[in-house]
Design an enzyme around this catalytic site. Structure first.
Site: not given
Length: 181
Positions: A71, A131, A62, A168
């Site tokens: 991140k 995250y 992503h 995905d």
């Protein structure tokens, strides 16, 4: 903390100093000053996320074409193989990837800067994945590169067929992906 740049030096593996005894352990999971010194950057984190996934779930790869997110990722339960792919067009490492195992046992964190696609596969029965992000989630700008892109040739250490979301499954190869930089 110990900070180790990976094969793509902008991606940094962070190992906190853990203090343990018979009662358990303690470690500082985030310190802005120490993070800035370890990564040579200064980003403000604006959002924290938490996902739980079962064995074989693969999330990613992503990224956002606008509002790219850096991140800082870690696992608090279970284990994952975490991957960052450089999608910065002008980067000498464009199209290369790095990966690291993150687990509740090794307590490692991975800094994935803006301009990278990110994903992970769960290696344990389940995993809780945390995250911090440097920009807000913007679903209208989110894109996905297919996890098994032959050009990337990511060595996922999971032998079975991964469990993917519809999003995905619809990922595009890097060669066809809309990139942000």
């Amino acid at each position: 903390m110990k900070a180790t740049p990976l094969a793509i030096p902008d991606v940094v593996l962070i190992e906190p100093k853990v203090f343990g005894d018979a009662r358990g352990f303690f470690f500082e999971s985030f310190n802005q000053k120490a993070f800035d010194e370890a990564t040579g950057t200064h980003f403000q984190f604006v959002q924290d996320n938490h996902s739980r996934s079962g064995r074989g779930v693969l999330r990613g790869l992503h990224y956002q074409v606008q509002q790219p997110q850096g991140k800082l990722v870690r696992v608090v339960r279970g284990a994952v193989w975490d991957v960052a792919v450089d999608i910065r067009r002008n980067s000498p490492s464009f199209g290369r990837w790095v990966g690291a195992e993150l687990s509740e046992d090794n307590q490692r964190q991975l800094w994935v800067p803006p301009g990278f696609a990110h994903g992970f596969v769960v290696l344990s029965e389940s995993a809780d994945f945390l995250y911090k992000t440097t920009d807000y989630y913007a679903p209208q700008h989110e894109r996905c590169i297919t996890w098994n892109d032959a050009q990337l040739a990511i060595a996922w250490p999971y032998a079975g067929e991964p469990v993917l979301s519809a999003k995905d499954q619809a990922g595009k190869p890097l060669a066809e992906a809309e990139l942000c930089m």
